[in-house]
Design a protein around this motif. Structure first.
Motif, mmCIF file in Angstrom:
data_model
loop_
_atom_site.group_PDB
_atom_site.id
_atom_site.type_symbol
_atom_site.label_atom_id
_atom_site.label_comp_id
_atom_site.label_asym_id
_atom_site.label_seq_id
_atom_site.Cartn_x
_atom_site.Cartn_y
_atom_site.Cartn_z
ATOM 1 N N LEU A 128 10.418 -17.447 -4.490
ATOM 2 C CA LEU A 128 9.288 -17.458 -4.256
ATOM 3 C C LEU A 128 8.264 -16.335 -4.740
ATOM 4 O O LEU A 128 7.110 -16.346 -4.689
ATOM 5 C CB LEU A 128 8.962 -17.982 -2.694
ATOM 6 N N GLY A 129 8.635 -15.386 -5.132
ATOM 7 C CA GLY A 129 8.242 -14.184 -5.502
ATOM 8 C C GLY A 129 9.050 -12.957 -5.989
ATOM 9 O O GLY A 129 10.266 -12.966 -5.897
ATOM 10 N N PHE A 130 8.391 -12.270 -6.776
ATOM 11 C CA PHE A 130 9.036 -10.795 -7.022
ATOM 12 C C PHE A 130 8.155 -9.551 -7.088
ATOM 13 O O PHE A 130 7.000 -9.889 -6.970
ATOM 14 C CB PHE A 130 9.574 -11.001 -8.441
ATOM 15 N N TYR A 131 9.011 -8.449 -7.032
ATOM 16 C CA TYR A 131 8.295 -6.990 -7.208
ATOM 17 C C TYR A 131 8.987 -6.394 -8.247
ATOM 18 O O TYR A 131 10.261 -6.484 -8.418
ATOM 19 C CB TYR A 131 8.468 -6.487 -6.135
ATOM 20 N N VAL A 132 8.404 -5.537 -9.038
ATOM 21 C CA VAL A 132 8.979 -4.362 -9.973
ATOM 22 C C VAL A 132 8.770 -3.242 -9.564
ATOM 23 O O VAL A 132 7.473 -2.758 -9.013
ATOM 24 C CB VAL A 132 8.325 -4.786 -11.365
ATOM 25 N N VAL A 133 9.568 -2.627 -9.164
ATOM 26 C CA VAL A 133 9.391 -1.232 -8.433
ATOM 27 C C VAL A 133 10.213 -0.066 -9.209
ATOM 28 O O VAL A 133 11.061 -0.369 -9.987
ATOM 29 C CB VAL A 133 9.981 -0.911 -6.971
ATOM 30 N N ASP A 134 9.550 0.918 -9.364
ATOM 31 C CA ASP A 134 10.072 2.147 -9.967
ATOM 32 C C ASP A 134 10.598 3.086 -9.016
ATOM 33 O O ASP A 134 9.981 3.747 -8.179
ATOM 34 C CB ASP A 134 8.851 2.965 -10.869
ATOM 35 N N GLN A 143 1.141 4.164 -3.048
ATOM 36 C CA GLN A 143 0.631 5.345 -2.736
ATOM 37 C C GLN A 143 1.935 6.221 -3.211
ATOM 38 O O GLN A 143 1.772 7.386 -3.624
ATOM 39 C CB GLN A 143 0.365 5.442 -1.150
ATOM 40 N N GLN A 144 2.711 5.680 -3.282
ATOM 41 C CA GLN A 144 4.336 6.454 -3.688
ATOM 42 C C GLN A 144 4.303 6.277 -5.165
ATOM 43 O O GLN A 144 5.055 7.049 -5.885
ATOM 44 C CB GLN A 144 5.627 5.985 -3.202
ATOM 45 N N GLY A 145 3.377 5.437 -5.731
ATOM 46 C CA GLY A 145 3.377 5.319 -7.307
ATOM 47 C C GLY A 145 4.707 4.498 -7.782
ATOM 48 O O GLY A 145 4.839 4.558 -8.981
ATOM 49 N N SER A 146 5.293 3.810 -6.854
ATOM 50 C CA SER A 146 6.437 2.854 -7.319
ATOM 51 C C SER A 146 6.425 1.542 -7.518
ATOM 52 O O SER A 146 7.350 0.674 -7.901
ATOM 53 C CB SER A 146 7.707 3.260 -6.408
ATOM 54 N N LEU A 147 5.272 0.843 -7.051
ATOM 55 C CA LEU A 147 5.130 -0.432 -7.245
ATOM 56 C C LEU A 147 4.523 -1.027 -8.372
ATOM 57 O O LEU A 147 3.415 -0.444 -8.905
ATOM 58 C CB LEU A 147 4.213 -0.921 -6.078
ATOM 59 N N GLY A 148 5.090 -1.750 -9.057
ATOM 60 C CA GLY A 148 4.606 -2.464 -10.497
ATOM 61 C C GLY A 148 4.041 -3.794 -10.352
ATOM 62 O O GLY A 148 3.615 -3.963 -9.284
ATOM 63 N N PRO A 149 4.258 -4.624 -11.159
ATOM 64 C CA PRO A 149 3.896 -6.052 -10.968
ATOM 65 C C PRO A 149 4.552 -6.773 -9.589
ATOM 66 O O PRO A 149 5.580 -6.500 -9.387
ATOM 67 C CB PRO A 149 4.355 -6.768 -12.411
ATOM 68 N N ALA A 150 3.929 -7.650 -9.115
ATOM 69 C CA ALA A 150 4.282 -8.373 -7.933
ATOM 70 C C ALA A 150 3.573 -9.550 -8.065
ATOM 71 O O ALA A 150 2.388 -9.765 -8.500
ATOM 72 C CB ALA A 150 4.133 -7.636 -6.517
ATOM 73 N N ALA A 151 4.411 -10.711 -7.914
ATOM 74 C CA ALA A 151 3.559 -12.016 -7.770
ATOM 75 C C ALA A 151 4.271 -13.064 -6.842
ATOM 76 O O ALA A 151 5.462 -12.891 -6.338
ATOM 77 C CB ALA A 151 3.649 -12.473 -8.881
ATOM 78 N N ARG A 152 3.531 -13.790 -6.155
ATOM 79 C CA ARG A 152 3.872 -14.853 -5.076
ATOM 80 C C ARG A 152 3.814 -16.051 -6.189
ATOM 81 O O ARG A 152 2.759 -16.396 -6.741
ATOM 82 C CB ARG A 152 2.653 -15.016 -4.269
ATOM 83 N N ASP A 211 0.833 -0.971 -0.093
ATOM 84 C CA ASP A 211 0.084 -0.119 0.190
ATOM 85 C C ASP A 211 0.620 1.234 -0.151
ATOM 86 O O ASP A 211 0.544 2.297 -0.708
ATOM 87 C CB ASP A 211 -0.872 -0.051 1.169
ATOM 88 N N ARG A 212 1.784 1.254 0.631
ATOM 89 C CA ARG A 212 2.871 2.550 0.765
ATOM 90 C C ARG A 212 3.500 2.565 -0.632
ATOM 91 O O ARG A 212 3.524 3.742 -0.977
ATOM 92 C CB ARG A 212 3.506 2.258 1.922
ATOM 93 N N LEU A 213 4.025 1.640 -0.952
ATOM 94 C CA LEU A 213 4.813 1.661 -2.447
ATOM 95 C C LEU A 213 3.575 2.160 -3.538
ATOM 96 O O LEU A 213 3.966 2.833 -4.227
ATOM 97 C CB LEU A 213 5.368 0.316 -2.796
#
Length: 133
Positions: free
Chosen positions: A78-84, A38-47, A34-36
């Motif tokens: 086990l998972g990944f995030y893409v962040v800007d 709100q910052q507009g930096s969270l892209g795709p994420a997967a478990r 949620d924080r990421l």
């Protein structure tokens, strides 16, 4: 710049969590998400699903399909995030937030050199754990 945050964990440990323990970790992670967001930096994420259902394609030509991942590590991806993030330091801070929410995980932060987004997938969650194909 885009960064991948790769989440490693001992898979047998994660699979041994009770539904309540898993839900608690996911609640903590969703706070970071949620924080990421709100910052507009969270892209795709997967478990990711269990490694027992993974396949590896390797070798020349069309390659050979082998069952399972074959990494020589204690932990599994086990998972990944893409962040800007504006910098590698900012990406490390995002990974630190994730680690605070899931302290037994290991996070690898890598810059993404090429990102080719496709058609967005619908949000999915396996009901009651991973199901057979």
């Amino acid at each position: 710049m885009l960064y991948a945050i790769l989440a490693y964990h001992v898979e047998t440990e994660v699979m041994s969590w009770t539904p309540e323990e898993d839900a608690s970790v996911m609640t903590n992670l969703h706070e970071v998400h949620d924080r990421l967001n709100q910052q507009g930096s969270l892209g795709p994420a997967a478990r990711l699903g269990p490694t027992q259902r993974a396949h590896t394609l390797r070798g020349p030509g069309k390659g050979v399909v082998l069952d399972g991942p074959f990494a020589e590590t204690k932990e599994q991806l086990l998972g990944f995030y893409v962040v800007d993030c504006a910098s590698a330091e900012a990406a490390v801070e995002a990974a630190r937030d994730l680690r605070t929410a899931n302290p037994s995980a290991v996070y690898e932060i890598r810059p993404i050199r090429l990102y080719l987004p496709g058609v967005p997938f619908p949000v999915t969650e396996a009901a009651g754990g991973d199901q057979a194909d």
